[in-house]
Motif scaffolding. Structure first.
Motif, PDB file in Angstrom:
ATOM      1  N   ASP A  99       0.852  -1.218  -0.055  1.00 57.77           N
ATOM      2  CA  ASP A  99       0.026   0.049   0.047  1.00 57.77           C
ATOM      3  C   ASP A  99       0.873   1.220  -0.040  1.00 57.77           C
ATOM      4  O   ASP A  99       0.614   2.359  -0.481  1.00 57.77           O
ATOM      5  CB  ASP A  99      -0.821  -0.116   1.068  1.00 57.77           C
ATOM      6  N   ALA A 100       2.137   1.122   0.735  1.00 60.16           N
ATOM      7  CA  ALA A 100       3.055   2.418   0.865  1.00 60.16           C
ATOM      8  C   ALA A 100       3.735   2.766  -0.521  1.00 60.16           C
ATOM      9  O   ALA A 100       3.591   3.872  -1.098  1.00 60.16           O
ATOM     10  CB  ALA A 100       4.064   2.199   1.845  1.00 60.16           C
ATOM     11  N   PHE A 101       3.768   1.686  -1.199  1.00 60.30           N
ATOM     12  CA  PHE A 101       4.387   1.966  -2.743  1.00 60.30           C
ATOM     13  C   PHE A 101       2.967   2.518  -3.662  1.00 60.30           C
ATOM     14  O   PHE A 101       3.481   3.344  -4.391  1.00 60.30           O
ATOM     15  CB  PHE A 101       5.098   0.598  -3.421  1.00 60.30           C
ATOM     16  N   PHE A 117       8.620  -1.616  -5.957  1.00 56.79           N
ATOM     17  CA  PHE A 117       7.717  -2.703  -5.774  1.00 56.79           C
ATOM     18  C   PHE A 117       6.277  -2.508  -6.773  1.00 56.79           C
ATOM     19  O   PHE A 117       6.274  -1.250  -7.010  1.00 56.79           O
ATOM     20  CB  PHE A 117       6.975  -2.991  -4.287  1.00 56.79           C
ATOM     21  N   MET A 118       5.515  -3.551  -6.944  1.00 54.57           N
ATOM     22  CA  MET A 118       4.461  -3.458  -7.966  1.00 54.57           C
ATOM     23  C   MET A 118       3.323  -2.608  -7.467  1.00 54.57           C
ATOM     24  O   MET A 118       2.581  -1.932  -8.315  1.00 54.57           O
ATOM     25  CB  MET A 118       4.128  -4.800  -8.266  1.00 54.57           C
ATOM     26  N   VAL A 143      -1.719  -4.670 -10.739  1.00 63.20           N
ATOM     27  CA  VAL A 143      -0.323  -4.776 -10.697  1.00 63.20           C
ATOM     28  C   VAL A 143       0.492  -5.862 -10.838  1.00 63.20           C
ATOM     29  O   VAL A 143       1.572  -5.901 -11.065  1.00 63.20           O
ATOM     30  CB  VAL A 143       0.173  -4.086  -9.285  1.00 63.20           C
ATOM     31  N   LEU A 144      -0.272  -7.078 -10.627  1.00 61.17           N
ATOM     32  CA  LEU A 144       0.340  -8.351 -11.181  1.00 61.17           C
ATOM     33  C   LEU A 144       0.572  -8.544 -12.330  1.00 61.17           C
ATOM     34  O   LEU A 144       1.662  -9.497 -12.684  1.00 61.17           O
ATOM     35  CB  LEU A 144      -0.417  -9.547 -10.454  1.00 61.17           C
ATOM     36  N   ALA A 157       9.527  -2.231 -12.216  1.00 57.81           N
ATOM     37  CA  ALA A 157       9.189  -3.032 -11.232  1.00 57.81           C
ATOM     38  C   ALA A 157       9.698  -4.400 -10.888  1.00 57.81           C
ATOM     39  O   ALA A 157      10.033  -4.984 -11.645  1.00 57.81           O
ATOM     40  CB  ALA A 157       7.592  -3.206 -11.173  1.00 57.81           C
ATOM     41  N   VAL A 158       9.672  -4.810  -9.824  1.00 59.55           N
ATOM     42  CA  VAL A 158      10.324  -6.051  -9.244  1.00 59.55           C
ATOM     43  C   VAL A 158       9.373  -7.194  -9.609  1.00 59.55           C
ATOM     44  O   VAL A 158       8.485  -7.563  -8.768  1.00 59.55           O
ATOM     45  CB  VAL A 158      10.807  -6.235  -7.836  1.00 59.55           C
ATOM     46  N   LEU A 159       9.661  -7.709 -10.823  1.00 55.48           N
ATOM     47  CA  LEU A 159       8.711  -8.787 -11.255  1.00 55.48           C
ATOM     48  C   LEU A 159       9.659  -9.511 -12.178  1.00 55.48           C
ATOM     49  O   LEU A 159      10.404  -8.974 -12.879  1.00 55.48           O
ATOM     50  CB  LEU A 159       7.586  -8.436 -12.096  1.00 55.48           C
TER      51      LEU A 159
END
Length: 493
Positions: free
Chosen positions: A183-185, A226-227, A236-237, A272-274
């Motif tokens: 949520d913060a991102f 992060f996403m 976001v996934l 994003a980290v994916l």
């Protein structure tokens, strides 16, 4: 073995120069037109001590001399938002002056710096670091930290920080999936409470302060974003969603802010980290800035043990190969230069050395630059401990790790690189390039004589000849004509 004679010895070290990107080849070049390659190391998150020597905390004259002797020509230095802006709109110029002292000290040894807004897990309230406390406000409907991945942690009633011992019970990467972190991102990306505006202004302050500082190679906008809030916003996934809808719009605004102050240095940006190629179609400055922007990427092996050792080496290398294939897709699509600004984070054992060697050889094959994670522990609570660094718990250099990282390479090439290969098991190095006789500065090659060439070395150059420079661990070649050149260096037995 010395062969004659179309090469001119240049004894003095070439001066460091402004680095940008050749947009036709997506390679780093200096102001003389030489292609440049960087081998380096990270120093983050909190600012190192610029005085004396400490195996955990310093980045001083002693460290800079060591880095130069090991062939490192870049440091990715954590430029922390809480350090610059501990309270909202209150900027800490003492912190900035300390960071500039470190940058200038490194540059006096020919070592560039990437200023990295480093974060992992967003904030100390989430067992991480990176974003100031004042910019970290949980959403009204978020779950207590670190739900849903683990039971709620007890926190300090004043700071709201969880107990550090509890934090370290899990790998830091798991906490990204805590609802409050995700949520913060998303709040940052959506500018909730104006925190994205503050983040943009942070980069405005940093770029204004470092404008004109020759040792800064560039600015890396945010580490491993992060996403977003995958629970309430499952879109976001999808691999491209965060890059296209959140990151690039924010990056474009940061680009505009930085360019108001500094229109020459490189802006590095991450996806994003994916585990997939990004959604980027170009850089935040558009094609006109392709000579001053680059795609930063990280490659880490998984799964690993708690200390970072790959659990299965073959699977690790296969996965790393897949990640590099995805990076190739990104670089080909965006037409940008790349830089592996993190990899490694491994202890000093044979399996781990095999894994980082694989990545460095893959980087050589692509003429890519890299920065190992990391030089020292620097009190980083999101790391596995001192095992990731170049120094062990007793303050001694980890010998196998240093041997792998202090590779023979060509930091500057008088023309266009075609092929690079270094075999760390034998010390044999080869470089093939198309020389450009109009470039007035030499090719520079670094080689660690103590580690790889204790009995001396033999250099063959076809066509022509070579003379070793007077500087230890460094040789220089100056071609008079434009032709294909093959350099081979081998240890004397």
């Amino acid at each position: 073995m010395i062969k004659s004679v179309s090469l001119l010895l240049v004894i003095v070290l070439a001066a460091s120069a402004l680095i940008q990107v050749d947009t036709k080849r997506s390679r780093y070049i200096d102001e003389f037109g030489r292609e440049r390659i960087f081998h380096g190391i990270n120093a983050a998150p909190w600012y190192p001590d610029p005085e004396g020597f400490d195996p955990n905390m310093s980045l001083s004259d002693v460290d800079a001399d060591n880095l130069r002797s090991w062939g490192f020509n870049v440091v990715r230095l954590g430029m922390m938002w809480p350090g610059v802006e501990p309270e909202r709109k209150q900027y800490n110029y003492t912190y900035l002056a300390t960071m500039k002292k470190i940058v200038d000290n490194l540059y006096s040894r020919g070592i560039y710096t990437i200023l990295d807004m480093h974060q992992d897990d967003f904030n100390r309230r989430y067992c991480g670091e990176g974003v100031p406390d004042w910019a970290t406000v949980p959403g009204e409907y978020t779950l207590p930290f670190p739900l849903p991945i683990a039971a709620e942690m007890q926190t300090d009633p004043v700071t709201n920080y969880p107990n550090i011992t509890q934090c370290l019970e899990r790998n830091f990467a798991e906490y990204y999936f805590a609802n409050q972190v995700a949520d913060a991102f998303e709040n940052l990306y959506k500018n909730v409470g104006g925190i994205q505006d503050d983040f943009i202004e942070f980069w405005g302050v940093v770029s204004a302060y470092f404008n004109g500082t020759e040792g800064v190679l560039g600015y890396e906008l945010i580490n491993e974003p992060f996403m977003g809030d995958y629970i309430y916003n499952p879109s976001v996934l999808y691999p491209e969603y965060t890059d296209v809808n959140f990151l690039m719009p924010m990056y474009e605004k940061i680009h505009q802010k930085i360019r108001m102050n500094d229109d020459t240095k490189i802006i590095f940006f991450e996806k994003a980290v994916l585990p997939a190629a990004s959604g980027f179609r170009g850089g935040p400055g558009g094609p006109d800035y392709n000579d001053r922007q680059a795609f930063a990427y990280h490659i880490y092996c998984g799964p690993t043990s708690r200390d970072g050792t790959p659990s299965w080496l073959n699977e690790c290398e296969a996965l790393d190969g897949f990640f590099y294939d995805e990076i190739d897709i990104d670089l080909n699509r965006t037409k940008l230069a790349g830089f592996m600004t993190e990899f490694g984070a491994v202890p000093d054992n044979a399996t781990s050395m095999d894994s980082i060697r694989y990545l460095m050889e893959a980087a050589d094959a692509r003429a890519q630059s890299w920065a190992y994670w990391q030089l020292k522990y620097y009190n980083d609570i999101t790391t596995a401990g001192s095992g990731e660094s170049l120094y062990d718990t007793e303050g001694k250099i980890e010998p196998r790790k240093l041997r792998e990282l202090t590779r023979t390479f060509a930091p500057a090439v008088q023309g266009q690189v075609e092929n690079i290969h270094f075999d760390s098991s034998t010390g044999i190095f080869s470089l093939q390039f198309l020389s450009n006789g109009n470039i007035t500065r030499p090719t520079e090659i670094y080689l660690n004589e103590d580690i790889y060439y204790p009995k001396g070395f033999t250099v063959d150059v076809k066509p022509g000849g070579i003379v070793k420079s007077e500087g230890r661990n460094r040789i220089q070649l100056m071609m008079r004509t434009s032709e294909r050149v093959l350099v081979r260096i081998s240890p004397n037995l």
